[in-house]
Design a protein around this motif. Structure first.
Motif, PDB file in Angstrom:
ATOM      1  N   ALA A  67       0.769  -1.427   0.090  1.00 16.49           N
ATOM      2  CA  ALA A  67      -0.038  -0.079  -0.118  1.00 16.49           C
ATOM      3  C   ALA A  67       0.872   1.260  -0.053  1.00 16.49           C
ATOM      4  O   ALA A  67       0.766   2.319  -0.715  1.00 16.49           O
ATOM      5  CB  ALA A  67      -0.853   0.097   1.144  1.00 16.49           C
ATOM      6  N   ILE A  68       1.988   1.541   0.696  1.00 10.10           N
ATOM      7  CA  ILE A  68       2.903   2.420   0.831  1.00 10.10           C
ATOM      8  C   ILE A  68       3.464   2.418  -0.694  1.00 10.10           C
ATOM      9  O   ILE A  68       3.640   3.756  -1.134  1.00 10.10           O
ATOM     10  CB  ILE A  68       3.835   2.235   2.211  1.00 10.10           C
ATOM     11  N   SER A  69       4.029   1.449  -1.017  1.00 15.48           N
ATOM     12  CA  SER A  69       4.796   1.651  -2.418  1.00 15.48           C
ATOM     13  C   SER A  69       3.862   1.979  -3.485  1.00 15.48           C
ATOM     14  O   SER A  69       4.338   2.897  -4.119  1.00 15.48           O
ATOM     15  CB  SER A  69       5.416   0.325  -2.643  1.00 15.48           C
ATOM     16  N   LYS A  70       2.755   1.933  -3.406  1.00 14.78           N
ATOM     17  CA  LYS A  70       1.663   2.191  -4.271  1.00 14.78           C
ATOM     18  C   LYS A  70       1.551   3.669  -4.185  1.00 14.78           C
ATOM     19  O   LYS A  70       1.648   4.482  -5.063  1.00 14.78           O
ATOM     20  CB  LYS A  70       0.604   1.677  -4.154  1.00 14.78           C
ATOM     21  N   VAL A  71       1.421   4.331  -2.961  1.00 18.59           N
ATOM     22  CA  VAL A  71       1.307   5.764  -2.944  1.00 18.59           C
ATOM     23  C   VAL A  71       2.378   6.314  -3.565  1.00 18.59           C
ATOM     24  O   VAL A  71       2.404   7.502  -4.060  1.00 18.59           O
ATOM     25  CB  VAL A  71       1.341   6.139  -1.170  1.00 18.59           C
ATOM     26  N   PHE A  72       3.825   5.976  -3.170  1.00 17.56           N
ATOM     27  CA  PHE A  72       5.004   6.380  -3.926  1.00 17.56           C
ATOM     28  C   PHE A  72       4.932   6.229  -5.480  1.00 17.56           C
ATOM     29  O   PHE A  72       5.280   7.214  -6.165  1.00 17.56           O
ATOM     30  CB  PHE A  72       6.354   5.828  -3.320  1.00 17.56           C
ATOM     31  N   ALA A  73       4.492   5.224  -6.012  1.00 21.89           N
ATOM     32  CA  ALA A  73       4.387   4.716  -7.335  1.00 21.89           C
ATOM     33  C   ALA A  73       3.394   6.060  -7.969  1.00 21.89           C
ATOM     34  O   ALA A  73       3.707   6.233  -9.070  1.00 21.89           O
ATOM     35  CB  ALA A  73       4.071   3.346  -7.607  1.00 21.89           C
ATOM     36  N   GLU A  74       2.357   6.128  -7.431  1.00 17.94           N
ATOM     37  CA  GLU A  74       1.211   7.214  -8.232  1.00 17.94           C
ATOM     38  C   GLU A  74       1.423   8.171  -8.026  1.00 17.94           C
ATOM     39  O   GLU A  74       0.909   9.164  -8.413  1.00 17.94           O
ATOM     40  CB  GLU A  74       0.027   6.650  -7.530  1.00 17.94           C
ATOM     41  N   ASN A  75       2.413   8.943  -6.925  1.00 14.92           N
ATOM     42  CA  ASN A  75       2.677  10.312  -6.751  1.00 14.92           C
ATOM     43  C   ASN A  75       4.092  10.690  -6.863  1.00 14.92           C
ATOM     44  O   ASN A  75       4.921   9.743  -6.117  1.00 14.92           O
ATOM     45  CB  ASN A  75       2.092  10.765  -5.521  1.00 14.92           C
TER      46      ASN A  75
END
Ligand code: NAD
Ligand code: TYD
Length: 361
Positions: A67-75
């Motif tokens: 979930a945290i990697s996804k936030v970094f990947a999307e922003n």
């Protein structure tokens, strides 16, 4: 435009920080708030900002790598401001594991995800990125004997409670990332905060809430333990200033030279309530010093905390703006105006917590 990933933004200090930042920067920044909404996280704290185009909320656990990697990947995150934690000492004495899980493992996940997103092929980091780790003065232990001793950035770590031990561990991880990878970060170690949106498990809102209902005011031990209180907006300002002007890899202690014994705090709150409540308010008759009840001491209770804020003042020019006599009035006024908030957070689970915590004291 800078993008901030704020963790724990639905909690006490995180929500005050988000309000402070939008008041200061308005539409010139973007904030993504990642919070799993534990008992201490409350989206009501953010209803004033929830419809802003430049604000978004992601419900996620900081220990959840995907979930945290996804936030970094999307922003394209410029700054991480890491507040999310289990924060209450009494709870840490009862259930230490969750403190290790969130505060230590959660910080490791945040660090690793930021590192993966910001690292270049040669092992250096993209320009202008920073991880601001929000920590506490409790990592330094207790100033027991010498009334003229203070916590400096160079004071050795000597945590006593499971809470402070978990925060010390998280600080050490941040230091390890800075030392090992030259990971761009700062650590702030702040003294006790008070102000709007503070959950009533902590001393100041608990005393305000109990006094207004004519309930006993539990004072641990002899009531002479000392804390160094800072108005939460001054902490938010310090964090903003360290993000912009703090030298990378440095630690900054944040505090306002406002040491008070717990019993003094309780008495100030009672006097201020008496002063602020109109005679026509039925609660005025309930507020009384007779409610003060000395109870069994907290296990391992640290005697005194006191911050030396010399470095942040000298290097960055930060100073607290809100005197305690004004901050406590602002806080009490906020609680008067937000009775519903208090009712909501003290319904349900809080009752059980309160009974478990205070029934055998
Ligand atoms: P708080 O308990 O009010 O808020 C913590 C927030 O973190 C909540 O919104 C909660 O939902 C969230 N959270 C908890 N576990 C999470 C997880 N696993 N994943 C995602 N979110 C999670 O705490 P606070 O008083 O606002 O403190 C914030 C930070 O400041 C903490 O790191 C604390 O150690 C530090 N600090 C607090 C004080 C103080 O006086 N309160 C002083 C110095 C430093
Ligand atoms: P708290 O707000 O829990 O912050 P911390 O333990 O992180 O400093 O407590 C502040 C001080 O008040 C601390 O010395 C413990 C004391 N205290 C009481 O005397 N009675 C209470 O009901 C609480 C919650 C705290």
């Amino acid at each position: 435009m800078k993008t901030y990933l704020v963790t724990g933004g639905a909690g006490f200090i995180g929500s005050n920080f988000i309000h402070y930042m939008f008041k200061k920067y308005d539409n010139d920044i973007r904030i993504i708030n990642v919070d799993v909404l534990t008992y201490a996280g409350n989206l009501e704290n953010l209803k004033d900002v929830e419809n802003r185009e430049n604000y978004s909320f992601v419900k996620a656990d900081i220990t959840d790598k995907d979930a945290i990697s996804k936030v970094f990947a999307e922003n394209d995150i410029d700054y991480v401001v890491h507040f999310a934690a289990e924060s209450h000492v009494d709870r840490s004495i009862k259930t230490p594991e969750v403190f290790v899980q969130t505060n230590v493992l959660g910080t490791a996940v945040m660090l690793n995800s930021a590192k993966a997103a910001w690292e270049l092929e040669d092992g250096s980091f993209k320009e202008g990125k920073k991880f601001l780790h929000v920590s506490t003065d409790e990592v330094y232990g207790s100033l027991d004997n010498d009334p003229n001793a203070y916590f400096y950035e160079t004071t050795p770590y000597q945590p006593h409670s499971p809470y402070s031990a978990s925060k010390a561990s998280s600080d050490m991880l941040v230091k390890a990332y800075m030392d090992t990878y030259k990971f761009p970060a700062n650590i702030t170690n702040c003294s006790n905060n008070y102000g709007p949106f503070q959950f009533p498990e902590k001393l100041i809102p608990l005393i305000i809430n109990n006094a207004l209902q004519g309930k006993k005011l539990p004072v641990y031990g002899d009531g002479k333990n000392v804390r160094d209180w800072l108005y939460v907006e001054d902490h938010a300002k310090a964090i903003d200033m360290v993000i912009n002007n703090g030298r990378l890899f440095e630690t900054y202690n944040v505090g306002g030279h406002n040491e008070k014994q717990n019993i003094e705090i309780v008495n100030i709150i009672l006097d201020t309530l008496q002063e602020m409540l109109p005679d026509s308010d039925p609660r005025k008759k309930l507020v009384s010093k007779d409610l003060i009840t000395y109870v069994e001491d907290r296990k391992g209770h640290d005697r005194r905390y006191a911050i030396a804020p010399d470095k942040i003042k000298k290097e960055i020019g930060w100073e607290p703006e809100t005197m305690f006599k004004d901050g406590i009035k602002l806080t009490i006024k906020w609680f008067f105006e937000n009775e519903e908030w208090m009712k909501n957070v003290t319904s349900g689970d809080y009752q059980k917590y309160y009974e478990d915590m205070y029934s055998n004291k």
